[in-house]
Design an enzyme around this catalytic site. Structure first.
Site, PDB file in Angstrom:
ATOM      1  N   SER A  64    -105.033 -17.042  39.868  1.00  0.00           N
ATOM      2  CA  SER A  64    -105.515 -17.161  38.484  1.00  0.00           C
ATOM      3  C   SER A  64    -107.026 -16.996  38.398  1.00  0.00           C
ATOM      4  O   SER A  64    -107.757 -17.219  39.369  1.00  0.00           O
ATOM      5  CB  SER A  64    -105.147 -18.531  37.902  1.00  0.00           C
ATOM      6  OG  SER A  64    -103.769 -18.749  37.951  1.00  0.00           O
TER       7      SER A  64
HETATM    8  N1  SAH Z   1    -101.452 -21.768  41.349  1.00  0.00           N
HETATM    9  C1  SAH Z   1    -101.461 -20.415  41.858  1.00  0.00           C
HETATM   10  C2  SAH Z   1    -101.096 -19.411  40.775  1.00  0.00           C
HETATM   11  C3  SAH Z   1    -100.140 -18.385  41.274  1.00  0.00           C
HETATM   12  S1  SAH Z   1     -99.312 -17.407  40.081  1.00  0.00           S
HETATM   13  C4  SAH Z   1    -102.791 -20.088  42.519  1.00  0.00           C
HETATM   14  O1  SAH Z   1    -103.739 -20.885  42.398  1.00  0.00           O
HETATM   15  O2  SAH Z   1    -102.896 -19.053  43.176  1.00  0.00           O
HETATM   16  C5  SAH Z   1     -97.875 -18.382  39.700  1.00  0.00           C
HETATM   17  C6  SAH Z   1     -96.901 -18.671  40.813  1.00  0.00           C
HETATM   18  O3  SAH Z   1     -95.758 -19.308  40.233  1.00  0.00           O
HETATM   19  C7  SAH Z   1     -96.350 -17.451  41.576  1.00  0.00           C
HETATM   20  O4  SAH Z   1     -96.645 -17.597  42.931  1.00  0.00           O
HETATM   21  C8  SAH Z   1     -94.848 -17.489  41.300  1.00  0.00           C
HETATM   22  O5  SAH Z   1     -94.067 -17.053  42.390  1.00  0.00           O
HETATM   23  C9  SAH Z   1     -94.624 -18.961  41.004  1.00  0.00           C
HETATM   24  N2  SAH Z   1     -93.408 -19.270  40.246  1.00  0.00           N
HETATM   25  C10 SAH Z   1     -92.847 -18.566  39.235  1.00  0.00           C
HETATM   26  N3  SAH Z   1     -91.725 -19.191  38.793  1.00  0.00           N
HETATM   27  C11 SAH Z   1     -91.564 -20.315  39.542  1.00  0.00           C
HETATM   28  C12 SAH Z   1     -90.601 -21.368  39.582  1.00  0.00           C
HETATM   29  N4  SAH Z   1     -89.547 -21.395  38.774  1.00  0.00           N
HETATM   30  N5  SAH Z   1     -90.768 -22.352  40.497  1.00  0.00           N
HETATM   31  C13 SAH Z   1     -91.843 -22.346  41.361  1.00  0.00           C
HETATM   32  N6  SAH Z   1     -92.781 -21.377  41.368  1.00  0.00           N
HETATM   33  C14 SAH Z   1     -92.654 -20.373  40.475  1.00  0.00           C
END
Ligand code: SAH
Length: 216
Positions: A64
């Site tokens: 993000s």
């Molecule tokens: N907090 C992360 C943001 C990554 S983007 C960072 O700081 O880099 C969001 C993430 O949510 C992705 O890796 C995606 O695979 C995950 N995601 C999407 N749906 C999900 C779910 N139902 N349960 C757990 N993770 C999920």
């Protein structure tokens, strides 16, 4: 795994930029100032690590934008020793921010590749979290209730199970919307049955995927 003076200088500039954009929680800025964001990104993007932008991290996901991380964390108002659940571990950057704010961090990721990579990588930076491979819609009932819950992917609705896993007095920050933009939503559990819900502007997130239990 190098963190040079140049990286530290760029990071300081990024913190000044975030504070100019309205981030005022010193504990958030102090935590972010400690984290070598360049080490969370693919080598191809390493020179962009201290720009206020989102970037690809593999498996079709992104790390993000720093402003979004700071805004969301500020809204969550994290205190030391609080038990925090994160949905969407991804690169682990957000989990590291929470860890450096002295929270007890539990984080769930549904993509095996990212889960494994981050579970191996974060401890090398001294960040020890409880890494869970699973579906964020279900939360983590055996560690509930949580003081705070942060969802870092765009949810089509506020997942019911996560609301239940919030302690009374606790807060959840979740970007809600299954279209092009999500509304940053703060859910405060004010009693067993009652939740206060407020909206805090529009942001862009990758979608929260998989089993969709009905939410409210
Ligand atoms: N907090 C992360 C943001 C990554 S983007 C960072 O700081 O880099 C969001 C993430 O949510 C992705 O890796 C995606 O695979 C995950 N995601 C999407 N749906 C999900 C779910 N139902 N349960 C757990 N993770 C999920």
């Amino acid at each position: 795994m190098k963190d040079t003076f140049r990286h530290k200088g760029l990071r300081k500039q990024l913190m000044d930029e975030l504070s100019d954009k309205g981030i005022s929680d010193i504990s958030v800025l102090n935590a972010m100032a400690k984290i070598p964001r360049h080490l969370f990104m693919d080598n191809a993007f390493i020179n962009f690590a201290y720009q206020d932008k989102a970037f690809p991290i593999g498996a079709g996901q992104t790390i993000s934008q720093p402003y979004t991380v700071a805004f969301q964390t500020q809204l969550l108002s994290v205190n030391p020793y609080e038990k925090v659940l994160e949905i969407g571990t991804g690169s682990g950057y957000q989990a590291a921010v929470l860890f450096f704010m002295d929270a007890d961090v539990h984080t769930i990721e549904r993509q095996k590749e990212l889960f494994q990579k981050t579970k191996d990588f974060l401890p090398k930076l001294g960040c020890h979290c409880n890494f869970i491979f699973g579906d964020g819609y279900k939360g983590l009932s055996n560690f509930a209730p949580f003081d705070k819950i942060i969802v870092t992917c765009g949810a089509p609705f506020v997942p019911q199970e996560l609301k239940k896993q919030l302690r009374v007095g606790g807060k959840m920050v979740v970007p809600v919307g299954d279209g092009d933009v999500q509304v940053m939503t703060l859910v405060e559990r004010v009693s067993d049955e009652n939740y206060n819900i407020t909206e805090h502007g529009e942001f862009l997130f990758v979608p929260m995927l998989s089993d969709r239990e009905r939410g409210v």
